[in-house]
Design an enzyme around this catalytic site. Sequence first.
Site, short mmCIF file in Angstrom:
data_model
loop_
_atom_site.label_atom_id
_atom_site.label_comp_id
_atom_site.label_asym_id
_atom_site.label_seq_id
_atom_site.Cartn_x
_atom_site.Cartn_y
_atom_site.Cartn_z
N TYR A 116 5.80 6.60 -4.64
CA TYR A 116 5.05 6.88 -3.42
C TYR A 116 4.35 5.61 -2.94
O TYR A 116 3.70 4.92 -3.72
CB TYR A 116 4.03 7.99 -3.73
CG TYR A 116 3.18 8.36 -2.55
CD1 TYR A 116 3.72 9.02 -1.46
CD2 TYR A 116 1.83 8.04 -2.51
CE1 TYR A 116 2.95 9.35 -0.37
CE2 TYR A 116 1.04 8.38 -1.43
CZ TYR A 116 1.61 9.03 -0.36
OH TYR A 116 0.83 9.35 0.72
N LYS A 163 0.79 18.75 -1.20
CA LYS A 163 2.20 19.02 -0.95
C LYS A 163 2.54 20.46 -1.36
O LYS A 163 2.01 21.39 -0.78
CB LYS A 163 3.07 17.98 -1.65
CG LYS A 163 2.53 16.54 -1.50
CD LYS A 163 2.57 16.02 -0.07
CE LYS A 163 1.78 14.74 0.13
NZ LYS A 163 2.09 13.63 -0.75
N ARG A 177 -21.03 18.43 -7.69
CA ARG A 177 -20.14 17.30 -8.01
C ARG A 177 -19.62 17.47 -9.44
O ARG A 177 -18.46 17.26 -9.73
CB ARG A 177 -20.85 15.95 -7.83
CG ARG A 177 -20.02 14.79 -8.33
CD ARG A 177 -20.42 13.40 -7.82
NE ARG A 177 -21.81 13.20 -7.56
CZ ARG A 177 -22.76 13.09 -8.50
NH1 ARG A 177 -22.44 13.14 -9.78
NH2 ARG A 177 -24.01 12.91 -8.16
N ASP A 214 3.62 11.68 -12.29
CA ASP A 214 3.32 12.24 -10.97
C ASP A 214 4.33 13.38 -10.76
O ASP A 214 5.52 13.13 -10.55
CB ASP A 214 3.47 11.14 -9.91
CG ASP A 214 3.16 11.63 -8.49
OD1 ASP A 214 3.24 12.86 -8.26
OD2 ASP A 214 2.86 10.80 -7.63
C1 LIG Z 1 1.46 12.44 -1.17
C2 LIG Z 1 1.74 11.87 -2.51
C3 LIG Z 1 0.74 11.22 -3.24
C4 LIG Z 1 -0.65 10.98 -2.69
O1 LIG Z 1 -1.35 12.16 -2.51
P1 LIG Z 1 -2.46 12.39 -1.34
O2 LIG Z 1 -2.85 13.80 -1.54
O3 LIG Z 1 -1.78 12.11 -0.04
O4 LIG Z 1 -3.56 11.42 -1.62
C5 LIG Z 1 1.07 10.74 -4.49
N1 LIG Z 1 2.31 10.92 -5.02
C6 LIG Z 1 3.29 11.55 -4.34
C7 LIG Z 1 4.63 11.71 -4.96
C8 LIG Z 1 3.04 12.04 -3.07
O5 LIG Z 1 4.03 12.65 -2.39
#
Ligand SMILES: *Cc1c(COP(=O)(O)O)cnc(C)c1O
Length: 379
Positions: free
Chosen positions: A98, A195, A46, A170
């Site tokens: 998001y 992604k 962890r 982000d």
């Molecule tokens: C998918 C996404 C998230 C969340 O991520 P997860 O891996 O699904 O928890 C946050 N911000 C953006 C822009 C995203 O496309």
Amino acid sequence: MKFGTKAIHAGIEPDPSTGAIMTPIYQTSTYVQASPGDHKGFEYSRSGNPTRDALQKNLAALENGTHGLCFGSGLAAIDAVIKLLSPGDEVISTNDLYGGTYRIFTKIFEKYGIKFHFIGMGEAANIEKYINSNTKLIWVETPTNPMMNIIDIKAVARISKKHEVLLAVDNTFATPYLQTPLDLGADIIMHSITKYLGGHSDVIMGALIVKDKKLADELAFIQNSCGAVTGPQDCFLVLRGIKTLHIRMQRHCENGKAVAQYLVKHPKVDKVYWPGFESHPNHSIAAEQMRDFGGMISFTLKGNDRQESFRVMERFHFFSLAESLGGVESLANHPATMTHASIPKKEREKIGLSDSLIRLSVGIENIEDLIEDLEQALG
Ligand SMILES: *Cc1c(COP(=O)(O)O)cnc(C)c1O
């Protein structure tokens, strides 16, 4: 080291015991100590794991940061950032973001006494109206999801620095191939690795990258204390995915541009949201802070008919109808019923997210096949 070389080599050493060129999957929970406290840098997975360590170092290098931290999902990474705050603190966030980020902010953290302001940041100066002595964090997503708005990271960073507030970006849509917000003055980069960084639609993971030791220590403390870590198998897959990030992104951008240019001329298409168009309201900022314009595109249909947009999506062959984005395969999504259903309709309409809006994640297939698919689906 330049980007493509970093993607393949940064943070990665041949395995010291065998010379294996690929980072081994250290599928272990614990590590044997020679004498109490005498260990080789790892005590419990962890807190630290060598496969995760390699990925964290690689991510830090790609974002021009000093420390990377991986989490079990993008949302777990966001969760860790908000846990830097205390009840009474305030966050100023992009209003077009998001859906899951909006959900964790409003449905989880508001009940712990953290206040969120969701505002338009097309004009960075707008942010200052919401800053007070309780403001601790500015949360930016750019390009925004799904409206493809662009926020001027440098301008927001000037405001965050002036008021001594943290700035988190982000960077999921852009990836470090297109934009490196730490270089523009941000303090924290957040990624949904799920992604583009993973890139093959086979892993759920998130990450934070910073360039300040104290902030890195605070976030590492949260990572270890709350325990939303990711496993070594997934870290291996992401390390492998990142090795082709630069060539995948190049093709995503080329294909994205071709699709955007095709859609904008189509008689059935109303609006096309893509920052590469000179007519995009913040095109000049996108051109300055991004190296290219990416493969994410949203568009609406003339007449704004939800049923007609459903029919178009049902007819797609190569654009698979699915949530998520950033994989090698093209995906289509209906934000109002899928990724952004957790945002109330009234809020969606405020930002122009209409019921006929279709979001495309343009993959790296042959572009002629993709255009043909759009042609028959829209036809
Ligand atoms: C998918 C996404 C998230 C969340 O991520 P997860 O891996 O699904 O928890 C946050 N911000 C953006 C822009 C995203 O496309």
